[in-house]
Write a protein that holds these residues in place. Sequence first.
Motif, PDB file in Angstrom:
ATOM      1  N   ALA A 131       0.833  -1.210   0.000  1.00 40.11           N
ATOM      2  CA  ALA A 131       0.000   0.000   0.000  1.00 40.11           C
ATOM      3  C   ALA A 131       0.867   1.259   0.000  1.00 40.11           C
ATOM      4  N   VAL A 132       1.942   1.244   0.767  1.00 40.93           N
ATOM      5  CA  VAL A 132       2.837   2.406   0.818  1.00 40.93           C
ATOM      6  C   VAL A 132       3.528   2.608  -0.528  1.00 40.93           C
ATOM      7  N   VAL A 133       4.054   1.521  -1.100  1.00 37.80           N
ATOM      8  CA  VAL A 133       4.757   1.620  -2.382  1.00 37.80           C
ATOM      9  C   VAL A 133       3.814   2.103  -3.479  1.00 37.80           C
ATOM     10  N   GLU A 134       2.615   1.565  -3.522  1.00 33.29           N
ATOM     11  CA  GLU A 134       1.668   1.989  -4.552  1.00 33.29           C
ATOM     12  C   GLU A 134       1.211   3.427  -4.336  1.00 33.29           C
ATOM     13  N   GLY A 135       1.047   3.851  -3.096  1.00 30.29           N
ATOM     14  CA  GLY A 135       0.675   5.237  -2.821  1.00 30.29           C
ATOM     15  C   GLY A 135       1.760   6.210  -3.265  1.00 30.29           C
ATOM     16  N   VAL A 136       3.019   5.862  -2.987  1.00 34.58           N
ATOM     17  CA  VAL A 136       4.135   6.699  -3.424  1.00 34.58           C
ATOM     18  C   VAL A 136       4.204   6.718  -4.947  1.00 34.58           C
ATOM     19  N   PHE A 137       3.963   5.568  -5.578  1.00 33.43           N
ATOM     20  CA  PHE A 137       3.983   5.503  -7.034  1.00 33.43           C
ATOM     21  C   PHE A 137       2.909   6.398  -7.643  1.00 33.43           C
ATOM     22  N   VAL A 138       1.693   6.313  -7.127  1.00 31.93           N
ATOM     23  CA  VAL A 138       0.595   7.118  -7.676  1.00 31.93           C
ATOM     24  C   VAL A 138       0.874   8.612  -7.462  1.00 31.93           C
ATOM     25  N   GLY A 139       1.388   8.968  -6.295  1.00 31.86           N
ATOM     26  CA  GLY A 139       1.728  10.372  -6.042  1.00 31.86           C
ATOM     27  C   GLY A 139       2.830  10.870  -6.952  1.00 31.86           C
ATOM     28  N   ALA A 140       3.872  10.067  -7.148  1.00 35.13           N
ATOM     29  CA  ALA A 140       4.983  10.466  -8.014  1.00 35.13           C
ATOM     30  C   ALA A 140       4.533  10.547  -9.466  1.00 35.13           C
ATOM     31  N   PHE A 141       3.728   9.599  -9.890  1.00 36.27           N
ATOM     32  CA  PHE A 141       3.223   9.627 -11.263  1.00 36.27           C
ATOM     33  C   PHE A 141       2.343  10.849 -11.484  1.00 36.27           C
ATOM     34  N   SER A 142       1.540  11.204 -10.483  1.00 36.82           N
ATOM     35  CA  SER A 142       0.711  12.407 -10.578  1.00 36.82           C
ATOM     36  C   SER A 142       1.587  13.651 -10.702  1.00 36.82           C
ATOM     37  N   LYS A 143       2.693  13.681  -9.972  1.00 38.22           N
ATOM     38  CA  LYS A 143       3.631  14.809 -10.046  1.00 38.22           C
ATOM     39  C   LYS A 143       4.244  14.896 -11.441  1.00 38.22           C
ATOM     40  N   VAL A 144       4.636  13.768 -12.009  1.00 42.74           N
ATOM     41  CA  VAL A 144       5.217  13.752 -13.351  1.00 42.74           C
ATOM     42  C   VAL A 144       4.204  14.274 -14.370  1.00 42.74           C
ATOM     43  N   ILE A 145       2.977  13.825 -14.286  1.00 43.96           N
ATOM     44  CA  ILE A 145       1.948  14.272 -15.225  1.00 43.96           C
ATOM     45  C   ILE A 145       1.666  15.756 -15.037  1.00 43.96           C
ATOM     46  N   THR A 146       1.634  16.223 -13.794  1.00 43.25           N
ATOM     47  CA  THR A 146       1.406  17.648 -13.529  1.00 43.25           C
ATOM     48  C   THR A 146       2.500  18.492 -14.163  1.00 43.25           C
ATOM     49  N   ILE A 147       3.741  18.071 -14.026  1.00 51.88           N
ATOM     50  CA  ILE A 147       4.846  18.814 -14.631  1.00 51.88           C
ATOM     51  C   ILE A 147       4.760  18.724 -16.154  1.00 51.88           C
ATOM     52  N   TYR A 148       4.362  17.582 -16.664  1.00 54.53           N
ATOM     53  CA  TYR A 148       4.256  17.384 -18.109  1.00 54.53           C
ATOM     54  C   TYR A 148       3.231  18.317 -18.745  1.00 54.53           C
ATOM     55  N   VAL A 149       2.122  18.557 -18.056  1.00 49.86           N
ATOM     56  CA  VAL A 149       1.079  19.428 -18.618  1.00 49.86           C
ATOM     57  C   VAL A 149       1.279  20.889 -18.227  1.00 49.86           C
ATOM     58  N   GLY A 150       2.418  21.212 -17.698  1.00 54.87           N
ATOM     59  CA  GLY A 150       2.727  22.615 -17.423  1.00 54.87           C
ATOM     60  C   GLY A 150       2.380  23.094 -16.035  1.00 54.87           C
ATOM     61  N   GLY A 151       2.280  22.207 -15.082  1.00 51.22           N
ATOM     62  CA  GLY A 151       2.024  22.601 -13.704  1.00 51.22           C
ATOM     63  C   GLY A 151       0.561  22.729 -13.335  1.00 51.22           C
ATOM     64  N   ASP A 152      -0.327  22.339 -14.229  1.00 46.66           N
ATOM     65  CA  ASP A 152      -1.761  22.420 -13.952  1.00 46.66           C
ATOM     66  C   ASP A 152      -2.197  21.199 -13.153  1.00 46.66           C
ATOM     67  N   VAL A 153      -2.511  21.414 -11.884  1.00 51.05           N
ATOM     68  CA  VAL A 153      -2.853  20.317 -10.987  1.00 51.05           C
ATOM     69  C   VAL A 153      -4.254  19.779 -11.247  1.00 51.05           C
ATOM     70  N   SER A 154      -5.077  20.524 -11.972  1.00 51.61           N
ATOM     71  CA  SER A 154      -6.462  20.108 -12.152  1.00 51.61           C
ATOM     72  C   SER A 154      -6.582  18.769 -12.882  1.00 51.61           C
ATOM     73  N   ILE A 155      -5.589  18.395 -13.681  1.00 50.74           N
ATOM     74  CA  ILE A 155      -5.671  17.119 -14.389  1.00 50.74           C
ATOM     75  C   ILE A 155      -5.646  15.944 -13.406  1.00 50.74           C
ATOM     76  N   VAL A 156      -4.913  16.088 -12.312  1.00 44.18           N
ATOM     77  CA  VAL A 156      -4.879  15.029 -11.297  1.00 44.18           C
ATOM     78  C   VAL A 156      -6.234  14.925 -10.612  1.00 44.18           C
ATOM     79  N   TYR A 157      -6.836  16.067 -10.292  1.00 45.77           N
ATOM     80  CA  TYR A 157      -8.153  16.045  -9.654  1.00 45.77           C
ATOM     81  C   TYR A 157      -9.213  15.473 -10.597  1.00 45.77           C
TER      82      TYR A 157
END
Length: 102
Positions: free
Chosen positions: A43-69
């Motif tokens: 659960a910890v490893v998958e939570g860190v993975f999902v959070g890190a992947f969300s960060k990568v996608i946020t940076i990829y789309v230019g810092g717009d956090v709304s895509i994660v939400y």
Amino acid sequence: MPTIPDNLAKAYGLALGGALGPVLSLVNSFKKVISPPLVLAFAVVEGVFVGAFSKVITIYVGGDVSIVYQAILGTVGAPSPARRSRSTSSSTSRSPTSSAAV
């Protein structure tokens, strides 16, 4: 050569570390008795993975956090197949019958 921002490099590293999740899952599935520490580690490893992947996608789309939400709302809002099949089944309910006399 383009430079990778430090926070993006960390996020990529954590996302690649998410490959440990399926390994923990497989180890736990082949054990005869489920190990609670392995479940928590998964659960910890998958939570860190999902959070890190969300960060990568946020940076990829230019810092717009709304895509994660939007992804979270789409995941939570989508009905599961079990829920969908229950809502489309007939509304007749069967009452359990007891063969033993009380």
